[in-house]
Structure formats: C-alpha cells, structure tokens
Write an enzyme that holds these catalytic residues in place. Sequence first.
Site, PDB file in Angstrom:
ATOM      1  N   TYR A 112       0.847  -1.205   0.000  1.00  0.00           N
ATOM      2  CA  TYR A 112       0.000   0.000   0.000  1.00  0.00           C
ATOM      3  C   TYR A 112       0.879   1.249   0.000  1.00  0.00           C
ATOM      4  CZ  TYR A 112      -3.930   3.078   1.198  1.00  0.00           C
ATOM      5  OH  TYR A 112      -4.884   4.077   1.190  1.00  0.00           O
ATOM      6  N   ILE A 145      -9.582   8.478   7.399  1.00  0.00           N
ATOM      7  CA  ILE A 145     -10.934   8.982   7.132  1.00  0.00           C
ATOM      8  C   ILE A 145     -11.933   7.872   7.453  1.00  0.00           C
ATOM      9  CG2 ILE A 145     -12.449   9.992   5.367  1.00  0.00           C
ATOM     10  CD1 ILE A 145      -9.835  11.643   5.769  1.00  0.00           C
TER      11      ILE A 145
END
Length: 245
Positions: A155, A188
């Site tokens: 990632y 988030i």
Amino acid sequence: MRLQDKVAIITGAASGMGKAEAIRFAKEGAKVVVADLNLEGAEAVVQEIKNDGGQALAVKVNVTLETDLENMVKTAVDTFGPIDIVVNNAGIFDKYTNSLETTEEQWDLIFDINIKAIFKLTNLVLPAMIERGKGTIVNIASIAGLVAQMGGAAYTASKHAVVGYTKHIAAVYSSKGIKINAIAPGTIRTPLTEEMLKTRPTNKIPLDRFGNDYEVAELAVFLASDDSQFMSGAIVPIDGGYTIV
Ligand SMILES: NC(=O)c1ccc[n+]([C@@H]2O[C@H](COP(=O)([O-])OP(=O)(O)OC[C@H]3O[C@@H](n4cnc5c(N)ncnc54)[C@H](O)[C@@H]3O)[C@@H](O)[C@H]2O)c1
C-alpha cells in the site's frame, strides 16, 4: 455551482469517499459517472443523486481490466459527452502487511488497483483532453504516499507511486491544458476503515479526530473546479495535521 455541466468519471464511487465525491460533484452541477465493481452500490448512489435532482449514471467497472475501462469511457462519452474530470479514487488497503508477510499475489493486486489502473485510465482519457486543450484529473493518494507506517509494504509503495505519477503527468502535460493534482487523505471514516478505527486512538493527529468522507469530497470539488486553476502537480494532505508532526 462550481462544476456546472462538467462530465466527471469517479472510480470506486459506490462507497466511502468516492460516494461522497459523486454526491458532492452532482450537487455542484456535474454529470457524474458513478463507476465501481459494485454495481448495486453504484446504482444506489445514482438513485440518491437523481432524487436530489442531479444527473448521474452507474457503470460496472473492474479498474484492473482494460476492456472495462474502455467501455466505461465510451459509455460516459456516449451518454454525457466529452470527459472533463476524472477522479481516480478506487483503491484497496493491505491492512498494514509488512514486506516479509506480503505475497507476490497481494502485491500485484494492490498495484493493479491502486496505481496501474490510474496509469491505464489516464492514458485512455488524456488524448481527447489534450485535443480539447482542457481536462482535470484528481488522484486519491494517501498520506501513506508521503510517509511510512500508514500502510503496509504494498500500500505504501503503491501510494508513493500515485504521488510520483501525478507529478509526472503534471510536469509533461500541464502545458497542454491538463490540470492534475492528488489528495493525500489521512485516516478517514469510511467502510474501508470502519472496523480498524474502533480500536485506534486519535492522539497522534493534531486535530485529535479522524476525517470524514465529505471533507475529502469538498477538497476534490475544489481541485476539480476552476477555483484551483493555478494548481498542477500538487499533493494536498487532508489529515488533521498528522504529517506535520
Ligand atoms: N479511508 C481512509 O482512511 C483512506 C485514507 C487515505 C487514502 N484512502 C484512499 O481513498 C480511496 C477510497 O477509499 P475508501 O476509504 O473510500 O474505500 P471504500 O472501501 O469505502 O471504497 C472503495 C471503493 O472502491 C471500489 N473498488 C475496489 N476495487 C475496485 C476495482 N478493482 N474496480 C472498481 N472499483 C473497485 C469498491 O467496490 C468500493 O466501492 C482509496 O484509494 C483509498 O486507498 C483512504
């Protein structure tokens, strides 16, 4: 309205930030292609937009498949006209898997979705944008594209690649009317992070909270609109201050 009659493709728009962006873009007058692997979810977003008087179309797409991307672009152009905006939002997480535990298969899947698809879709839309002398691309990177430890090996590397690719396109094509920027969200609240955030403290974030999908969507509108005319190649963190400390 800041995106009146602009044709926008948003990938991964059935959920989380992509969904919030689709709804926000439509409120600003854009004709939105809600593209996602999850067609049912995309259709629900389109219904929500239409109920609010906006224009949108759901398209099933697996961003790792070139034929799907080609069909999506063709459907978008046939339905709404030339593409003004692309938001490369679809992405998957590696749950902080370190390099030694990452298989080649996991690495390839993360790279195929998080960066190769952006390269493919950008190359599909760029020629027409260059011909028209205008076009806007917003890539959803991550603060994992700026610092380590906000993801695992694949990632982190894939989001650093999104940052580098965004700068490359800006450097080479801005003079042809292409405006491309990336958003680097911190943590988030979305379905992707929902489970993880139940046990995660916020004390390393100066604002002492996680972010919301609509806050990222607001930034995406700004970067997609003429309000950000002098910005290209910028990587904009939206992270409650996480990357400054
Ligand atoms: N949530 C966070 O804290 C956070 C932080 C930084 C960056 N991001 C990035 O923001 C983007 C959106 O994340 P989110 O949290 O809203 O995730 P999410 O899981 O809520 O939504 C991602 C969407 O992408 C779709 N998708 C996945 N693979 C796909 C494929 N192959 N083809 C088409 N669609 C596909 C999923 O169906 C889903 O609807 C991702 O690129 C993610 O890496 C998220």
